[in-house]
Structures are given as C-alpha cells and as structure tokens.
Design an enzyme around this catalytic site. Structure first.
Site: not given
Ligand code: HSE
Length: 435
Positions: A131, A192, A207, A304
């Site tokens: 999930e 990042e 995703k 988060g």
């Molecule tokens: N790097 C991803 C974002 C974190 O910015 O949504 C969550 O998958």
C-alpha cells in the site's frame, strides 16, 4: 494454524521505518481495540541504531543484524523499508522463501523486479503488502483492489510525486525558474540530494507501473512505460498555459483506449477548473474512472514518516487478520491475472498539444509553421504571440486540437529545421476540454 498474536520485524529505521515503528508502538492498543489483534513490534534492524528518532523504543528490539529478522522463527511479517533494489530484493526473497509475509514501500523494486517477487510470494503461499509504495498515506491500492473491484478501470490520472508538484506549484505561484525552486526543495528536504528520480519522472513512473498493473491485470511493465520529467518546463510555459486557462502538472496517466493500454508520465496541461489541477504543493492526488462508479478522486500526503507509516501499518493489519483467522494468502499478485492487452507506444497516442516556437518576428513565419502543421493534419485551436524583438526571435505559442503524436513529432522535426526557427520547439501534451 490460528494465532493469537502476530510478530513484526522492520528492516530499515529511516523516515518511513520510524513512522511505522512509532505507530505500532503508540497505537498498539487502538489497533487491538479495533481489530482484536495483538500486533507486536518484535525487532527493528538498521545499520544505525543509536540515532535518536524522537520516541522511545523498548529494550531488545533494535539490532544491526538483518538475520535477526529474516531468520527469526518468531517473526511472521517482515517489513522492508530500506528502499532501492539491492540488498532489499535479496532480503525480501529470503523472507518469502522462509514463508514470511512481506510488507514494503519500495516502489522502485516492485516496478522493476516485482514480477519475480510476486511469483515467489505465490510459490511460498505468502503475501506481499505494498500500500505504501504508491501515494504514501492515500489508501489507493486498497481503493483499486477492493473499493473499485466491481469496475473496469477506464482511466487513472495521478499527481504522485510530491517533489515535482511542489516545484511546479512554486514556479506557478512565484514565477520562479525550475533550477531555483529545485535548490529550495532540496534545502527544505523535499527533494533528494540526488533528485534525478523525482524530477526526471522515474519515481512517478515506478508508481504508475504498479497502478497500471493493478488496474488492468497486466504484468509490472516499467520498461514499456513512457516517461518524461519536468526539467524543461520554464516559468514562461507556465505563464502561457495560464493565459489559455491551464495549469502544468507532472501527470501519471494510464488508460484503456481501443483495446490498448496507455502508460505515460509527462508534464501535462490540465484545465484550471479541474479538481486535480488544484492539487498543490507536496500533496498527491489520484483520479480514477471506473465504468460503474464513474469519476472518483483520492487526495493526501504522498510522503513522510507518519503518512507512509499509516499505509504500512494498514498492510500489517490486513496480513495479521489473515494470519489470525487462519487463512492463507487472500490476495494474489494482480499481475498473475494476465490480460492480453498491448501497451501503446507513445508515438501512437493521440492528444491535444501546446507548442512554443522560438520564431523570427517577420511576415510569413506563422503561415510557414501553420502550413507544415496542416500538412500533418494538425489543426490549430488558438495562437498567442507575445512581445516584439526586431531581428530576434519571439515565442509563438499554439494550442492544437487532438492530433496524432507521430504526426506532431514529424511536423516539429520539419519546423525546427526552418531558418526562421531558432531553438528546438517546446511541446506539452494537453488533457481535458477540447473537442
Ligand atoms: N520522492 C517521493 C516524492 C517520495 O517526492 O513524492 C514519496 O515516494
């Protein structure tokens, strides 16, 4: 075999690992009240077990040795939260082979190696919960697999990378340029240090691979998906889009059209009055259309510690229910139910388009460009030309009616070779109203 309590081991005590552990420790009573289940956090493995995570972990839980979890006969559910392909893949395979259920938030691993992992889970008659791998705290996997089970999914549109949505929102609100906002996002800890996966659309593509597989029962097909990031978007494009009544968002799109599946991630212009174009900042949203239900939309935090931890714990509870009630894996990896769908190549899609030409400001230029567009059956819906630069080039912006991408690519190749065009033409796909 019926059990009265379920033991959980978490591998990875970073952001999501901390959120998950905290929820299990602080809300164990609430979960028991609501489900009747005793879910016990038995071990957490990480290379760094000394850093303060802001809450108390009972003695004897922390370990630096991952075998204390994978090879521990007491542990029923292994939660992988280290991310990346290796060593995560090896840990998961080992856990599955030892007949442990697995919960993971690892979208990169599932999108690229998931077919093998789900096969192993099926062979070993255990489950993989994922999930938290898409849209963080939004229960989108449950919505697709359970809430919408009575539907054939006709389309999904998602804003599923918070970093990109934050950058595009700031560029829109403050007329700022991409590079400056990216630096700010990194300073605030959203992006990042190496933000390539976010800004090049790779995280969104991971995703979307998972969502398409669930929606259409196809194998996880990351390599067949088209992806394009947001690095080429300028504040000028955002301003022109706004003059036409559109926002620019990084959209994950999958839909079934003419018996073929589209899977694509790219910056997209969406009408201002669509609900999804109002999703700003780090928030995520997923719009799903089903043949019975019609349009549905899901909104929330996509990243988060606590939002993602909330999704991980939901999987732990689901698997615990199965274990306690003595059933073996209720869920099958969806990609085992393979459908004979073909995935459409990006050149074969049809869309409306935004073009920004850098063209000389002199008589006859517009007719040359529109002539080439006409030759490729691309029909113009609106035109804007702003500014006058004698002897230089000015942006000439055109919105089209629906056209074939292959025709668009061929027309732009020809247009970009014209002596009156000074730079490669910017184009953005447009969704929403139109003819
Ligand atoms: N790097 C991803 C974002 C974190 O910015 O949504 C969550 O998958």
């Amino acid at each position: 075999m019926k059990k009265d309590s379920v033991k959980v081991g978490i591998i990875g005590f970073g952001t999501v690992g901390s959120g998950t552990a905290r929820i299990l420790l602080e809300k164990g009573g609430l979960l028991k009240e609501r489900t009747g289940l005793n879910i016990v956090l038995h071990k957490i493995a990480d290379l760094d077990i000394t850093r303060d995570r802001g809450f108390k972990v009972p003695d004897g839980i922390l370990t630096t040795n991952v075998s204390d979890i994978i090879e521990n006969d007491d542990i029923d559910i292994v939660v992988e939260l280290i991310g990346g392909i290796n060593p995560a893949k090896g840990f998961i395979l080992k856990a599955l082979q030892r007949r442990k259920h697995v919960v993971t938030a690892n979208k990169a691993l599932l999108a690229t190696e998931g077919n093998e992992l789900f096969q192993s889970a099926s062979d070993n008659k255990v489950d993989i919960g994922f999930e938290a791998s898409v849209a963080g705290g939004i229960p989108i996997i449950k919505a697709l697999r359970e809430g919408l089970i009575a539907n054939s999914i006709t389309a999904i549109y998602g804003i599923i990378n918070g970093t990109c949505n934050y950058i595009l929102t700031k560029m829109t609100d403050e007329k700022a340029e991409f590079a400056d906002v990216l630096k700010e996002a990194q300073r605030l800890g959203y992006a990042e240090a190496d933000p390539t996966f976010d800004i090049e659309g790779i995280d969104t593509a991971h995703k979307l691979t998972i969502l398409s597989s669930l929606a259409y029962g196809i194998p996880l097909s990351f390599n067949e998906l088209y992806k394009e990031g947001i690095t080429k978007i300028t504040s000028q494009d955002i301003e022109f889009a706004s003059e036409f009544g559109y926002k620019i968002k990084l959209l994950a799109i999958t839909k079934l059209s003419e018996g073929e599946i589209e899977m694509r991630v790219h910056p997209t212009m969406i009408p201002n009055n669509y609900l999804i174009s109002k999703v700003d900042g780090v928030f995520n949203a997923v719009y799903i259309e089903g043949d019975s239900v019609g349009a549905t939309m899901y909104y929330g935090k996509g990243a988060g510690d606590m939002p993602t931890g909330s999704a991980v714990v939901a999987d732990i509870v689901d698997i615990s229910k199965m274990l306690v009630h003595g059933k073996v894996s209720e869920y099958k990896g969806n990609q085992t139910e393979r459908q004979p769908y073909k995935i459409k190549k990006i050149e074969d899609i049809e869309s409306m388009y935004y073009f920004r030409f850098s063209a000389m400001d002199k008589p006859g230029v517009l007719s040359k460009i529109s002539g080439i567009l006409g030759n490729y059956n691309i029909s113009i819906a609106s035109v804007i030309q702003k500014g006058r630069r004698i002897g230089g080039s000015v942006p000439l912006v055109i919105l089209t009616h629906t056209a074939k991408e292959r025709d668009v690519l061929n027309a732009l190749r020809e247009i970009d070779e014209l002596p009156v065009v000074s730079e490669k033409t910017m184009f953005i796909r447009v969704e929403g109203k139109g003819e």
